[in-house]
Scaffold this motif. Structure first.
Motif, PDB file in Angstrom:
ATOM      1  N   ARG A   1      59.979 -52.920 -60.113  1.00  0.00           N
ATOM      2  CA  ARG A   1      58.908 -52.041 -59.652  1.00  0.00           C
ATOM      3  C   ARG A   1      57.769 -52.140 -60.651  1.00  0.00           C
ATOM      4  N   ARG A   2      56.596 -51.700 -60.233  1.00  0.00           N
ATOM      5  CA  ARG A   2      55.427 -51.709 -61.110  1.00  0.00           C
ATOM      6  C   ARG A   2      55.233 -50.303 -61.673  1.00  0.00           C
ATOM      7  N   VAL A   3      55.098 -50.229 -62.981  1.00  0.00           N
ATOM      8  CA  VAL A   3      54.831 -48.960 -63.654  1.00  0.00           C
ATOM      9  C   VAL A   3      53.693 -49.201 -64.631  1.00  0.00           C
ATOM     10  N   ASP A   4      52.594 -48.513 -64.417  1.00  0.00           N
ATOM     11  CA  ASP A   4      51.413 -48.669 -65.270  1.00  0.00           C
ATOM     12  C   ASP A   4      50.994 -50.131 -65.402  1.00  0.00           C
ATOM     13  N   GLY A   5      51.099 -50.880 -64.313  1.00  0.00           N
ATOM     14  CA  GLY A   5      50.672 -52.269 -64.308  1.00  0.00           C
ATOM     15  C   GLY A   5      51.689 -53.256 -64.854  1.00  0.00           C
ATOM     16  N   TRP A   6      52.861 -52.785 -65.270  1.00  0.00           N
ATOM     17  CA  TRP A   6      53.891 -53.652 -65.829  1.00  0.00           C
ATOM     18  C   TRP A   6      55.079 -53.701 -64.878  1.00  0.00           C
ATOM     19  N   GLY A   7      55.694 -54.852 -64.786  1.00  0.00           N
ATOM     20  CA  GLY A   7      56.928 -54.970 -64.019  1.00  0.00           C
ATOM     21  C   GLY A   7      58.095 -54.491 -64.862  1.00  0.00           C
ATOM     22  N   GLU A   8      59.004 -53.768 -64.232  1.00  0.00           N
ATOM     23  CA  GLU A   8      60.222 -53.349 -64.922  1.00  0.00           C
ATOM     24  C   GLU A   8      61.348 -53.255 -63.910  1.00  0.00           C
ATOM     25  N   ILE A   9      62.572 -53.193 -64.414  1.00  0.00           N
ATOM     26  CA  ILE A   9      63.735 -53.102 -63.545  1.00  0.00           C
ATOM     27  C   ILE A   9      63.676 -51.802 -62.741  1.00  0.00           C
ATOM     28  N   ASP A  10      64.080 -51.884 -61.492  1.00  0.00           N
ATOM     29  CA  ASP A  10      64.212 -50.706 -60.649  1.00  0.00           C
ATOM     30  C   ASP A  10      65.685 -50.304 -60.705  1.00  0.00           C
ATOM     31  N   ALA A  11      66.021 -49.467 -61.672  1.00  0.00           N
ATOM     32  CA  ALA A  11      67.410 -49.079 -61.912  1.00  0.00           C
ATOM     33  C   ALA A  11      68.011 -48.369 -60.698  1.00  0.00           C
ATOM     34  N   ARG A  12      67.189 -47.612 -59.979  1.00  0.00           N
ATOM     35  CA  ARG A  12      67.690 -46.909 -58.788  1.00  0.00           C
ATOM     36  C   ARG A  12      68.142 -47.912 -57.738  1.00  0.00           C
ATOM     37  N   ALA A  13      67.342 -48.932 -57.466  1.00  0.00           N
ATOM     38  CA  ALA A  13      67.709 -49.958 -56.482  1.00  0.00           C
ATOM     39  C   ALA A  13      68.945 -50.730 -56.940  1.00  0.00           C
ATOM     40  N   LEU A  14      69.036 -50.993 -58.227  1.00  0.00           N
ATOM     41  CA  LEU A  14      70.210 -51.675 -58.775  1.00  0.00           C
ATOM     42  C   LEU A  14      71.458 -50.824 -58.560  1.00  0.00           C
ATOM     43  N   ALA A  15      71.350 -49.530 -58.846  1.00  0.00           N
ATOM     44  CA  ALA A  15      72.484 -48.613 -58.667  1.00  0.00           C
ATOM     45  C   ALA A  15      72.897 -48.529 -57.198  1.00  0.00           C
ATOM     46  N   ILE A  16      71.935 -48.490 -56.316  1.00  0.00           N
ATOM     47  CA  ILE A  16      72.246 -48.427 -54.878  1.00  0.00           C
ATOM     48  C   ILE A  16      73.023 -49.676 -54.459  1.00  0.00           C
ATOM     49  N   PHE A  17      72.575 -50.843 -54.902  1.00  0.00           N
ATOM     50  CA  PHE A  17      73.265 -52.087 -54.562  1.00  0.00           C
ATOM     51  C   PHE A  17      74.715 -52.050 -55.045  1.00  0.00           C
TER      52      PHE A  17
END
Length: 168
Positions: free
Chosen positions: A35-51
């Motif tokens: 996901r994008r946060v303040d213009g930076w890409g970072e892991i989407d931990a929520r989506a990872l947890a859902i998977f």
């Protein structure tokens, strides 16, 4: 059919992937959710947890574990790049911890040596993954699918360690 063993293999980069081995056979995989946060890409931990939760729910009672590549800063990485890569890896490990998924870490030189990939280009891992997991060949058609291939081989490495009694 319910699997007895789920092993997640994780290539932790933002262009990495997470794959599920179901009793040693390639199962569902996703490219690393970001996901994008303040213009930076970072892991989407929520989506990872859902998977991970979805895979676990589809196979109740299965033994679940993960193997994540142990990453570190590369020579020439700037401080910001190294920090962001470490932050990504930490987010993945934290997600596994919160979900109660035991994991081991695979040192790149060690797992690659086990599969005779030292000194070979990134596509060699993709070709090996296609050979070892023909059922996943359709998910490894592009050269840029090397993160998926690495995740498959990391999962296999983790399973082999577990079978030999080395992994927790």
């Amino acid at each position: 059919m319910t699997a007895l063993r789920l092993t997640f293999g994780i290539d932790p980069g933002l262009t990495g992937a997470i794959v599920t081995l179901l009793d040693g056979v390639a199962g569902p995989l996703i490219d690393m959710p970001t996901r994008r946060v303040d213009g930076w890409g970072e892991i989407d931990a929520r989506a990872l947890a859902i998977f991970i939760r979805e895979q676990r729910a589809a196979h109740p009672g299965a033994y679940v574990s993960a193997c994540i590549e142990k990453v570190g800063a590369m020579p020439g990485d700037g401080g910001t790049s190294a920090f962001r890569f470490g932050e990504t890896s930490g987010g993945i490990r934290s997600t596994l911890d919160v979900l109660g998924v035991p994991y081991t870490r695979a040192i790149p030189a060690v797992w690659k040596r086990q599969f005779a990939l030292i000194g070979k280009d990134k596509d060699a891992a993709r070709q090996l993954a296609i050979q070892r997991f023909p059922e996943a060949a359709h998910m490894l058609t592009r050269k840029k699918d090397n993160g998926r291939a690495d995740a498959l081989l990391i999962a296999l490495y983790g399973e082999q360690r577990l079978a030999s009694g080395v992994a927790a």
